[in-house]
Design an enzyme around this catalytic site. Structure first.
Site, short mmCIF file in Angstrom:
data_model
loop_
_atom_site.label_atom_id
_atom_site.label_comp_id
_atom_site.label_asym_id
_atom_site.label_seq_id
_atom_site.Cartn_x
_atom_site.Cartn_y
_atom_site.Cartn_z
N SER A 53 0.83 -1.20 0.00
CA SER A 53 0.00 0.00 0.00
C SER A 53 0.87 1.26 0.00
O SER A 53 1.61 1.51 -0.94
CB SER A 53 -0.96 -0.03 1.19
OG SER A 53 -1.90 1.00 1.11
N ASP A 69 -0.46 -3.97 -4.05
CA ASP A 69 -1.61 -3.07 -4.14
C ASP A 69 -1.23 -1.66 -3.67
O ASP A 69 -1.72 -1.17 -2.64
CB ASP A 69 -2.81 -3.58 -3.34
CG ASP A 69 -4.11 -3.05 -3.93
OD1 ASP A 69 -4.22 -2.94 -5.16
OD2 ASP A 69 -5.02 -2.72 -3.16
N HIS A 120 -7.83 -5.30 -0.65
CA HIS A 120 -6.54 -4.61 -0.55
C HIS A 120 -5.49 -5.55 0.04
O HIS A 120 -4.36 -5.65 -0.47
CB HIS A 120 -6.73 -3.39 0.34
CG HIS A 120 -5.62 -2.38 0.28
ND1 HIS A 120 -5.04 -1.97 -0.90
CD2 HIS A 120 -4.99 -1.69 1.27
CE1 HIS A 120 -4.11 -1.05 -0.64
NE2 HIS A 120 -4.05 -0.88 0.67
#
Length: 419
Positions: A134, A158, A228
């Site tokens: 992330s 992601d 996610h």
């Protein structure tokens, strides 16, 4: 240079564990580097973030992997952290450094956390592999940019989208940040980044909704984080070597599902790249191609991989019909089934259609194939030829398919047919 074993009395460090109070008030950035080797796989040692390689326990002849977490809204350590470290160390002898920036990642104010991503100090070694989750993906990018792209490899799991979507390369991860950059997209319609970021970008299950993840907000926090977080578990599975997943270069997910992207001729004898840890074997070709978009499908749980056949359908029916198919494979002991319904097919005389059939289970030595045709209209019949092939060719001809009725047959190997 040899590795040094840790004294038995050495204190084991753990990642900072905060709570909702810290999330509400915010915390100042305080980066801690937790160091692991095969000699201390379950007992982290604290390193200086300014000169980590001067630590006497560091084996400079081994590669080094940095593992960087992302936004932690409630302050708890990631549930996947210890397993990820163990999988990396099981894969090969290396130095693993977990970048604990939970003080600075723990803040309901996401935009304050974005600002903190630019303050992390990295290291410049070509043997470095940075795995960023992330926001951690962009931390890896900023670190790589600070060292003119000399870091060996960046893996973005992601990568965060909010506040990074639409930004120029200098304000996000991009291919120039390392010698090899790869990005996995699993939540591009919410928390993740949508566009290409690396030399190769993987769009798992299209890059948005992941199998097994909740579809409604009534499922609680999992609704927000499951897609996610799936990126981490997919990559961990590739490190663990459970089952290789082929990544098919393709312009769109629809073309991928239509079976139009099975040809990996641009990779010559190397074939289609695989997703994950072993993608480094395709590095030279991928860097030369600059940016490659790829797609694959997965199951809802580890080991995640699916097994594919390309399905070619030639119809002979007099009238045009619209519908879809289910296909079941069996070897007499195991069976697996897929429903090819991502779009309705037009079954028209002498018209050829193609689809990609991805099964949850790998059935070796297929003895029976069962087809079922579903039409938009009742009592539809179509006389059609169906050819299945992908690595292990299977062919069959002259099948009369009726609405909602199983047709079972033994496949004819394509080399024994006249197709």
């Amino acid at each position: 240079m040899t590795s040094c074993f840790l004294p038995a009395a050495e204190k084991c460090e753990e990642m900072t564990d905060l709570d909702l109070k810290h999330s509400l008030t915010g915390t100042s950035l305080n980066v801690r580097l937790l160091f692991y080797t095969r000699a201390n796989a379950s007992c982290a040692q604290l390193l200086s973030h300014r000169e980590p390689f001067n630590n006497s326990q560091f084996n400079l002849s081994s590669p080094t992997t940095f593992l960087i977490h992302g936004y932690r809204p409630t302050g708890s350590p990631p549930i996947w952290l210890s397993d990820f470290v163990k999988f990396l160390l099981n894969r090969r002898d290396m130095n693993v450094i977990v970048v604990d920036w939970n003080r600075g990642a723990t803040n309901i104010n996401y935009w304050k956390v974005v600002d903190n991503t630019r303050k992390h100090n990295g290291a410049d070694l070509s043997s470095i592999h940075m795995i960023g989750v992330s926001l951690g993906a962009h931390i890896s990018g900023f670190t790589g940019a600070n060292f003119n792209g000399k870091i060996g490899r960046i893996t973005a799991l992601d990568p965060a989208g909010p506040e990074f979507n639409g930004r120029p390369p200098s304000e996000r991860l991009d291919p120039s940040d390392a010698l090899f950059v790869e990005a996995l997209h699993t939540d591009m319609d919410a928390l993740g980044y949508r566009e290409l970021l690396g030399h190769i970008d993987y769009y798992a299950n299209g890059g948005a909704d992941q199998p097994g993840c909740p579809k409604t907000i009534f499922s609680g926090s999992q609704y927000f984080k499951c897609d996610h977080q799936r990126s981490v578990f997919l990559y961990m599975s590739s490190v663990n070597g459970s089952c290789p997943i082929i990544a098919y270069p393709c312009d769109s997910y629809t073309k991928f599902l239509d079976g139009k992207c099975m040809d990996c001729g641009r990779f010559q004898s190397a074939g289609c790249p695989v997703f994950g840890y072993d993608a480094i074997n395709w590095k030279d070709t991928l860097v030369q191609l600059n940016q490659t978009r790829t797609y694959f499908q997965t199951n809802k749980e580890t080991p995640f991989c699916k097994f594919g056949y390309k399905v070619d359908i030639v119809t002979w029916n007099q009238k045009t019909h619209w519908g879809y198919l289910t296909i079941k494979l069996s070897n007499g002991q195991k069976e697996t089934q897929v429903e090819l319904n991502h779009k309705y097919l037009m079954f028209e005389r002498f018209v050829k259609s193609s689809l990609l059939a991805l099964f949850d289970t790998d059935i070796q030595s297929v003895k029976e194939i069962t087809l079922k045709f579903f039409s938009w209209f009742l009592s539809s019949k179509c006389h059609q030829t169906v050819v299945l092939y992908f690595n292990r060719p299977l062919c069959r001809y002259d099948l009369l398919l009726e609405e909602n009725k199983d047709v079972t047959f033994r496949p004819i190997p394509c080399e024994d047919s006249n197709f």
